[in-house]
Enzyme design. Structure first.
Site, PDB file in Angstrom:
ATOM      1  N   CYS A  40       0.828  -1.211   0.000  1.00 33.80           N
ATOM      2  CA  CYS A  40       0.000   0.000   0.000  1.00 33.80           C
ATOM      3  C   CYS A  40       0.864   1.263   0.000  1.00 33.80           C
ATOM      4  CB  CYS A  40      -0.901  -0.056   1.238  1.00 33.80           C
ATOM      5  SG  CYS A  40      -1.695   1.494   1.674  1.00 33.80           S
ATOM      6  N   CYS A  56       0.242   3.689   2.888  1.00 36.02           N
ATOM      7  CA  CYS A  56       0.754   3.098   4.133  1.00 36.02           C
ATOM      8  C   CYS A  56       2.251   3.375   4.268  1.00 36.02           C
ATOM      9  CB  CYS A  56       0.508   1.593   4.148  1.00 36.02           C
ATOM     10  SG  CYS A  56      -1.237   1.135   4.060  1.00 36.02           S
TER      11      CYS A  56
END
Length: 103
Positions: free
Chosen positions: A27, A30
């Protein structure tokens, strides 16, 4: 598996607030959040505990807390959710939470 759940439950019922970052290695947002969390721990010390949960490895926890997008952060105090937000969170927001809930 039950031991992992028990450990997580014990963790969020600890003596200090726990900020849980639900993330995944693949991600992009993230990856942006990770250095912000590192700065947070450097700035607030032990006022709150930061825990990272990989949703791909801990699907039961992700399902239990209905994680639909990542990163999602949940702040627990005394085992209860006191704050929840999805998306990258700025340092000043997380510092404010540490001050508000961490004493």
């Amino acid at each position: 598996m039950n031991q992992a759940k028990k450990s997580f439950k014990e963790l969020i019922h600890g003596d200090k607030p726990v900020l849980v970052d639900f993330y995944a290695d693949w991600c992009g947002p993230c990856k942006q959040q990770a250095p912000i969390l590192k700065q947070l721990t450097e700035r607030v010390g032990d006022k709150i505990r930061v825990v990272k949960i990989d949703v791909d490895k801990a699907q039961a926890a992700a399902n239990q807390y209905q994680i639909r997008s990542i990163p999602t952060m949940i702040l627990f105090k005394d085992g209860k959710i006191v704050w929840r937000q999805s998306g990258v969170q700025p340092l000043h927001t997380l510092e404010g939470l540490a001050k508000q809930f961490g004493g």
